[in-house]
Design a protein around this motif. Sequence first.
Motif, PDB file in Angstrom:
ATOM      1  N   MET A 126       0.850  -1.194   0.000  1.00 23.34           N
ATOM      2  CA  MET A 126       0.000   0.000   0.000  1.00 23.34           C
ATOM      3  C   MET A 126       0.884   1.242   0.000  1.00 23.34           C
ATOM      4  O   MET A 126       1.886   1.291   0.714  1.00 23.34           O
ATOM      5  N   ILE A 127       0.542   2.242  -0.800  1.00 22.80           N
ATOM      6  CA  ILE A 127       1.324   3.470  -0.854  1.00 22.80           C
ATOM      7  C   ILE A 127       0.405   4.684  -0.851  1.00 22.80           C
ATOM      8  O   ILE A 127      -0.736   4.632  -1.308  1.00 22.80           O
ATOM      9  N   ASP A 128       0.943   5.778  -0.310  1.00 21.99           N
ATOM     10  CA  ASP A 128       0.224   7.056  -0.301  1.00 21.99           C
ATOM     11  C   ASP A 128       0.691   7.952  -1.442  1.00 21.99           C
ATOM     12  O   ASP A 128      -0.089   8.750  -1.969  1.00 21.99           O
ATOM     13  N   GLN A 129       1.985   7.865  -1.766  1.00 19.19           N
ATOM     14  CA  GLN A 129       2.573   8.684  -2.816  1.00 19.19           C
ATOM     15  C   GLN A 129       3.513   7.826  -3.643  1.00 19.19           C
ATOM     16  O   GLN A 129       4.129   6.880  -3.135  1.00 19.19           O
ATOM     17  N   LEU A 130       3.639   8.173  -4.912  1.00 23.87           N
ATOM     18  CA  LEU A 130       4.562   7.479  -5.794  1.00 23.87           C
ATOM     19  C   LEU A 130       5.404   8.519  -6.522  1.00 23.87           C
ATOM     20  O   LEU A 130       4.878   9.461  -7.114  1.00 23.87           O
ATOM     21  N   PHE A 131       6.733   8.346  -6.448  1.00 23.24           N
ATOM     22  CA  PHE A 131       7.676   9.242  -7.106  1.00 23.24           C
ATOM     23  C   PHE A 131       8.388   8.462  -8.209  1.00 23.24           C
ATOM     24  O   PHE A 131       8.855   7.337  -7.973  1.00 23.24           O
ATOM     25  N   ILE A 132       8.463   9.036  -9.388  1.00 28.84           N
ATOM     26  CA  ILE A 132       9.059   8.349 -10.546  1.00 28.84           C
ATOM     27  C   ILE A 132      10.168   9.228 -11.111  1.00 28.84           C
ATOM     28  O   ILE A 132      10.000  10.436 -11.311  1.00 28.84           O
ATOM     29  N   ALA A 133      11.327   8.598 -11.348  1.00 27.85           N
ATOM     30  CA  ALA A 133      12.461   9.303 -11.941  1.00 27.85           C
ATOM     31  C   ALA A 133      13.092   8.431 -13.010  1.00 27.85           C
ATOM     32  O   ALA A 133      12.939   7.192 -13.001  1.00 27.85           O
ATOM     33  N   ASP A 134      13.813   9.059 -13.922  1.00 29.69           N
ATOM     34  CA  ASP A 134      14.485   8.304 -14.986  1.00 29.69           C
ATOM     35  C   ASP A 134      15.688   7.529 -14.486  1.00 29.69           C
ATOM     36  O   ASP A 134      16.174   6.614 -15.162  1.00 29.69           O
ATOM     37  N   ALA A 135      16.194   7.883 -13.299  1.00 29.84           N
ATOM     38  CA  ALA A 135      17.322   7.176 -12.705  1.00 29.84           C
ATOM     39  C   ALA A 135      17.300   7.410 -11.203  1.00 29.84           C
ATOM     40  O   ALA A 135      16.763   8.415 -10.715  1.00 29.84           O
ATOM     41  N   ALA A 136      17.906   6.481 -10.460  1.00 31.44           N
ATOM     42  CA  ALA A 136      17.941   6.589  -9.005  1.00 31.44           C
ATOM     43  C   ALA A 136      19.150   5.825  -8.480  1.00 31.44           C
ATOM     44  O   ALA A 136      19.681   4.920  -9.152  1.00 31.44           O
TER      45      ALA A 136
ATOM     46  N   PRO B 186      10.696  -0.911 -10.813  1.00 31.36           N
ATOM     47  CA  PRO B 186      10.421  -0.294 -12.113  1.00 31.36           C
ATOM     48  C   PRO B 186       9.060   0.388 -12.126  1.00 31.36           C
ATOM     49  O   PRO B 186       8.090  -0.134 -11.546  1.00 31.36           O
ATOM     50  N   PRO B 187       8.935   1.526 -12.774  1.00 26.89           N
ATOM     51  CA  PRO B 187       7.644   2.231 -12.795  1.00 26.89           C
ATOM     52  C   PRO B 187       6.493   1.385 -13.324  1.00 26.89           C
ATOM     53  O   PRO B 187       5.362   1.483 -12.812  1.00 26.89           O
ATOM     54  N   ALA B 188       6.762   0.543 -14.306  1.00 29.22           N
ATOM     55  CA  ALA B 188       5.681  -0.250 -14.895  1.00 29.22           C
ATOM     56  C   ALA B 188       5.085  -1.247 -13.913  1.00 29.22           C
ATOM     57  O   ALA B 188       3.934  -1.672 -14.065  1.00 29.22           O
ATOM     58  N   ALA B 189       5.876  -1.630 -12.898  1.00 34.87           N
ATOM     59  CA  ALA B 189       5.400  -2.616 -11.930  1.00 34.87           C
ATOM     60  C   ALA B 189       4.892  -1.985 -10.643  1.00 34.87           C
ATOM     61  O   ALA B 189       4.508  -2.698  -9.709  1.00 34.87           O
TER      62      ALA B 189
ATOM     63  N   PRO C   4      -2.034  11.159  -7.837  1.00 37.05           N
ATOM     64  CA  PRO C   4      -1.314  10.894  -9.084  1.00 37.05           C
ATOM     65  C   PRO C   4       0.162  10.693  -8.762  1.00 37.05           C
ATOM     66  O   PRO C   4       0.639  11.207  -7.762  1.00 37.05           O
ATOM     67  N   PRO C   5       0.916   9.969  -9.591  1.00 39.37           N
ATOM     68  CA  PRO C   5       2.353   9.855  -9.348  1.00 39.37           C
ATOM     69  C   PRO C   5       3.042  11.198  -9.566  1.00 39.37           C
ATOM     70  O   PRO C   5       2.570  12.034 -10.345  1.00 39.37           O
ATOM     71  N   THR C   6       4.158  11.414  -8.866  1.00 42.15           N
ATOM     72  CA  THR C   6       4.938  12.642  -8.992  1.00 42.15           C
ATOM     73  C   THR C   6       6.183  12.351  -9.814  1.00 42.15           C
ATOM     74  O   THR C   6       6.977  11.478  -9.452  1.00 42.15           O
ATOM     75  N   ARG C   7       6.335  13.066 -10.915  1.00 41.92           N
ATOM     76  CA  ARG C   7       7.498  12.897 -11.781  1.00 41.92           C
ATOM     77  C   ARG C   7       8.640  13.775 -11.275  1.00 41.92           C
ATOM     78  O   ARG C   7       8.475  14.966 -11.056  1.00 41.92           O
ATOM     79  N   ILE C   8       9.814  13.178 -11.072  1.00 43.46           N
ATOM     80  CA  ILE C   8      10.992  13.888 -10.590  1.00 43.46           C
ATOM     81  C   ILE C   8      11.889  14.227 -11.768  1.00 43.46           C
ATOM     82  O   ILE C   8      12.269  13.350 -12.552  1.00 43.46           O
ATOM     83  N   ASP C   9      12.241  15.484 -11.880  1.00 39.10           N
ATOM     84  CA  ASP C   9      13.154  15.938 -12.930  1.00 39.10           C
ATOM     85  C   ASP C   9      14.575  15.855 -12.386  1.00 39.10           C
ATOM     86  O   ASP C   9      15.026  16.718 -11.642  1.00 39.10           O
ATOM     87  N   GLY C  10      15.268  14.781 -12.728  1.00 36.44           N
ATOM     88  CA  GLY C  10      16.624  14.580 -12.220  1.00 36.44           C
ATOM     89  C   GLY C  10      16.785  13.172 -11.695  1.00 36.44           C
ATOM     90  O   GLY C  10      15.976  12.282 -11.973  1.00 36.44           O
TER      91      GLY C  10
END
Length: 339
Positions: free
Chosen positions: A1-11, A36-39, A45-51
């Motif tokens: 279960m999650i409250d927030q989702l953060f997605i970045a191109d690398a981590a 992975p974001p797809a899974a 809504p998910p939050t997209r991280i620039d960086g």
Amino acid sequence: MIDQLFIADAAWLGADTLAGPTAVGVCGDEISWVGPPAAAPPAMPPTRIDGILLPGLTDHHVHTALVDPAELLTAGVTTLVDLGGIPDILWPLVERSHHEPRLPRIRAAGPFLTSPGGYPTQQDWAPPGIALEVGDPHSAAEAVESLLPHRPVTIKVALNSEAGPVIDDATLYTIVRAATAHRIPVTAHTQGIGQTLRAYRAGVRVLAHTPWTETLADDLINDLAGSTTIISTLDIHGWGTPTRDRETALHNLRRFHAAGGMVRYGTDLGNGPLPRSVNAREVAALAEAGLNPTDILRAITNSPLRRGVTADLTAVPTDPTTDPVALSQAITVRKAACQ
């Protein structure tokens, strides 16, 4: 279960290179999912991280009485360790910092413990109340006991023989025993010939600075590497201008790290013209001391991004596993409210 989702191109997940596209799920104030974001589990809504997404950053040596800690949070430093402050000001600030969004989380030692008339009581920069003077084992044990209700992260001892008298061995051993009985490590400011050896023999297990007033013997370096953490603070020597003290500190830290010792990033912020952010000169000095980019990331973070850790998140624009000076451009994405 999650409250927030953060997605970045690398981590950074702890390896020597970055992971590709990564999603980090947060439940409350804990990371509950990384992958992975797809899974990723659904979030809205998910939050997209620039960086590039990183865990929160920590400065392990700060004096919050001498700076505005809020400046550091905007620069990716989500946790500070205050290694010497005025109790009446510091302890309320520590409590507020765990819940106030504009402040980094502050963990603290409280006041210095020092000999009567010892460092830093005679220093121009030191405000009244920043040190407790202990002249014998009995007063030392009482001083440690007085700090316990505030849950100090460490007990700070001043062993600076270049700036006044220092506590004797019996008093130092009492401080270490009293703190250790409560599972609290002792941190020492060691300055002057022989003070690092005294600290080690007494059971001090954190050095507030890389020793710079003497070249430590190889056998002491090896002993320290087996049991002691050193907080770097290399940039206090010259602030970018080469000095003999800086070279001595680098030589000591280089051998300590090569021997397997634990190094932590710390700046002694409040001591001179240091930036209110991750200090690019300190990061570069760590590289000079032989730490590779992953070592530096481990020195400045408490854990890679993984399930079960506190959900402090930061981001940098370029890859810190190839150029760790990128950490000086960090921004805070999220600071957890929990302790």
